[in-house]
Design a protein around this motif. Structure first.
Motif, short mmCIF file in Angstrom:
data_model
loop_
_atom_site.label_atom_id
_atom_site.label_comp_id
_atom_site.label_asym_id
_atom_site.label_seq_id
_atom_site.Cartn_x
_atom_site.Cartn_y
_atom_site.Cartn_z
N ASN A 247 -18.04 -14.07 49.25
CA ASN A 247 -16.59 -14.24 49.31
C ASN A 247 -16.07 -15.33 48.39
O ASN A 247 -14.86 -15.52 48.26
N GLN A 308 -12.23 -11.27 54.64
CA GLN A 308 -13.08 -10.18 55.15
C GLN A 308 -12.27 -8.90 55.34
O GLN A 308 -12.74 -7.80 55.02
N ALA A 309 -11.04 -9.02 55.84
CA ALA A 309 -10.22 -7.84 56.08
C ALA A 309 -9.89 -7.10 54.79
O ALA A 309 -9.89 -5.87 54.75
N GLU A 310 -9.63 -7.85 53.72
CA GLU A 310 -9.32 -7.20 52.45
C GLU A 310 -10.56 -6.54 51.86
O GLU A 310 -10.50 -5.42 51.33
N PHE A 311 -11.71 -7.22 51.98
CA PHE A 311 -12.93 -6.59 51.50
C PHE A 311 -13.22 -5.31 52.28
O PHE A 311 -13.59 -4.29 51.70
N ASP A 312 -13.03 -5.36 53.58
CA ASP A 312 -13.28 -4.18 54.42
C ASP A 312 -12.34 -3.04 54.04
O ASP A 312 -12.74 -1.86 54.06
N ARG A 313 -11.09 -3.36 53.72
CA ARG A 313 -10.15 -2.32 53.30
C ARG A 313 -10.63 -1.62 52.04
O ARG A 313 -10.63 -0.38 51.94
N ALA A 315 -13.80 -1.66 50.80
CA ALA A 315 -15.11 -1.03 51.03
C ALA A 315 -14.97 0.29 51.77
O ALA A 315 -15.80 1.21 51.58
N ALA A 316 -13.94 0.43 52.61
CA ALA A 316 -13.76 1.67 53.38
C ALA A 316 -13.48 2.86 52.49
O ALA A 316 -13.61 4.02 52.93
#
Length: 599
Positions: A247, A308-313, A315-316
């Motif tokens: 990150n 983390q939330a932006e990375f998860d968005r 990565a999804a």
């Protein structure tokens, strides 16, 4: 693959609208040529030897069928020069021998971008609108900025993958686009990311190379390399961080680039790349980056720390396709099916062994479609071929493909039950050549046929070698080998990293070619990245195919226990290959050749 948001789409269309306004102002004289030049370059529009050239960004190589169809339409409808301009170009090239000036073609580059060579500037705004309609553009494909971030063509499917690099590459793409810190660097800047045990992204040859790793606690991070590059001074990147938390990668790259922006040379473009700064300062540069990084994190609060939330968005978006419509097979059944089909049709079996790659999902395979064939420049694709490719991508690969560093195309989601049908259709289109990783699967830049910077022509050399080596059994006997050709020292054909490299040079206004042996890009086939060494005097164009043949004959005489070319070179050294080059020199050329070395 990544799904553009409404903001993303609005951003790309707004840039296309802005360019249309700039073009109109230039056409009506409100912008001078000097004023318009940086504006078109910022959108990927060059003016090359004969005509404009457009470079379209394909971030980390991922492309969908809709985008391929738009590229096909651009090739068919827009890649056509003024008739008189084209005739003049043909006359100029005709004086040099065979011409390689195809129109209605796209070209896959080593940076996984796509280029067009004959689109008139008068139609450039219409082309930008077409690109924007499918989320494509030419932003930052030119200029002294951070260029297209690249990665492994097998990202997300490779069996040796530790971490999928695509979400990180996408975050980097978004963050670096029009970032003011990166708009006016001393020189162009290139980043590559690898997430696998095998470095298929050639990270050692980049300004910044990022290797995804895990520490003892299982946490994901990056090993960071800085200062790699080709050109006049080939340099392998220096490791400056063994583990950087994932990150923090944007904060750390900002530190790297800030120090480069401050200290990089701007008085000499050949000495302006970050590799020169890293080589000159060594540990001082590394310490300065660490201090800048500390300031960014501790003083500025780490403004570019990836949430983390932006990375998860992001990565999804990178998910495997739905396989429910296909028959369920396990690894054993899949292997048996392909063995059985290969026994019935040896040509299909050869294609599977050469062009088909293992997959994380045992029901699937990744397939390399070869764009290397007689009569067509490496990496070239006609509008008709692109339309046909889009159909294959839809039918066999869930609508997704990858442009590769080697100027081919990968279909990453092919079910084993469909491989035979794919092979039949690809063969009918001329895209099923079983030469992947062999001699004729070469990398070549457009060279002097099209590029204003080139000293010599690459494509006639590539064609001559391709025509000489058409026997598949002979190619298989030679085995895996990387042949890379550049038309000038800018190294767009990556000649430094070829097991055999060919570099066009100018001597008294004539085209000559240096040949290097022993280079590698860092993939498993080659071992650690390194630059090839010149094996003797430069050769005339007429001599090059014979020199390559002599070098390969020497290898076949010297190899032991079926070892690969690069392994033989490392075992026996360069002297036998230097002698092979001398033996292949034509008498008339020997009198005029002089020893040349790369500056």
């Amino acid at each position: 693959m990544y799904q553009y948001t409404p903001f993303d789409r609005q951003f790309v269309q707004a840039r296309a609208d802005q360019f249309r306004d700039q073009l109109q102002r230039w056409e009506t004289g409100r912008l001078s040529e000097e004023e318009f030049r940086p504006l078109r370059l910022q959108n990927g529009w060059y003016v090359q030897r004969y005509a404009p050239m457009l470079r379209v960004a394909v971030p980390y190589g991922e492309i969908n069928s809709a985008q391929i169809r738009v590229l096909a339409r651009i090739a068919r409808e827009y890649d056509e020069p003024d008739a008189q301009l084209y005739q003049d170009a043909l006359k100029t090239q005709g004086a040099m021998g065979t011409t390689y000036l195809p129109t209605h073609y796209a070209h896959f580059t080593t940076r996984t971008n796509v280029q067009f060579n004959w689109i008139p500037l008068s139609k450039s705004a219409d082309v930008m609108d077409l690109l924007a309609s499918v989320n494509l553009h030419g932003i930052q494909t030119s200029g002294n900025c951070i260029r297209n971030t690249t990665t492994d063509a097998l990202a997300g499917v490779a069996v040796d993958e530790l971490v999928d690099p695509r979400p990180y590459a996408e975050v980097l793409r978004q963050w670096t686009t029009l970032h003011p810190e990166f708009a006016f660097l001393p020189r162009k800047f290139k980043i590559a990311i690898s997430g696998s045990a095998e470095d298929r992204a050639a990270t050692g040859w980049h300004d910044v190379g990022l290797h995804l790793v895990k520490n003892e606690a299982g946490e994901i991070g990056f090993k960071v390399f800085v200062g790699g590059g080709m050109g006049r001074t080939p340099v392998i990147g220096t490791p400056i961080r063994e583990f950087l938390p994932w990150n923090q990668v944007l904060n750390y790259i900002e530190a790297i680039v800030r120090v480069y922006n401050e200290r990089g040379r701007r008085d000499n473009k050949y000495k302006a790349r970050i590799k020169i700064l890293v080589k000159a300062e060594g540990q001082t540069y590394i310490d300065s980056v660490e201090e800048e990084f500390r300031q960014i994190v501790e003083v500025d609060g780490g403004p570019h720390t990836i949430p983390q939330a932006e990375f998860d968005r992001v990565a999804a978006c990178f998910v495997a396709p739905d396989l429910s419509a296909y028959p369920q097979v396990n690894a054993t059944e899949a292997k048996h099916l392909l063995t059985e089909q290969g026994a019935r049709e040896p040509a299909f079996g050869r294609w599977v062994s050469r062009n088909v790659r293992a997959h994380q999902n045992p029901q699937l395979r990744a397939v390399v479609l070869s764009f290397k064939r007689v009569g067509q420049a490496p990496g070239d694709a006609s509008g008709e071929q692109l339309d046909a490719l889009a159909q294959l991508v839809d039918q066999f690969s869930a609508g997704e493909a990858r442009v590769t560093h080697d100027q081919n195309v990968v279909l990453p989601w092919v079910h084993v039950s469909q491989l035979h049908d794919l092979w039949l259709q690809a063969k009918a289109l001329g895209l099923a050549s079983t030469n992947v990783d062999l001699l004729t699967d070469m990398i070549a830049c457009p060279g002097g046929d099209l590029c204003a910077l080139a000293n010599a022509r690459s494509l006639p050399i590539a064609a001559a070698i391709t025509e000489r080596y058409q026997d598949l059994d002979e190619l298989d006997d030679i085995g895996d080998i990387d042949l890379h050709i550049s038309g000038c020292i800018n190294s767009c054909g990556h000649h430094h990293s070829g097991h055999i490299g060919i570099l066009g040079v100018d001597k008294d206004g004539k085209e000559w070619y240096q040949i290097t042996v022993g280079g590698s890009d860092g993939a498993q086939l080659s071992g650690a990245p390194q630059a090839g060494k010149v094996i003797g005097p430069s050769f005339s164009a007429a001599e090059v195919p014979g020199v390559i043949e002599a070098v390969l004959s020497t290898y076949r005489d010297l190899r032991s226990n079926g070892e690969r070319f690069i392994d033989t070179v490392r075992r026996v050294g360069l002297d036998p290959f230097k002698e092979a080059g001398k033996s292949a020199r034509l008498p008339e050329a020997a009198d005029t050749a002089a020893e040349t070395t790369e500056a």
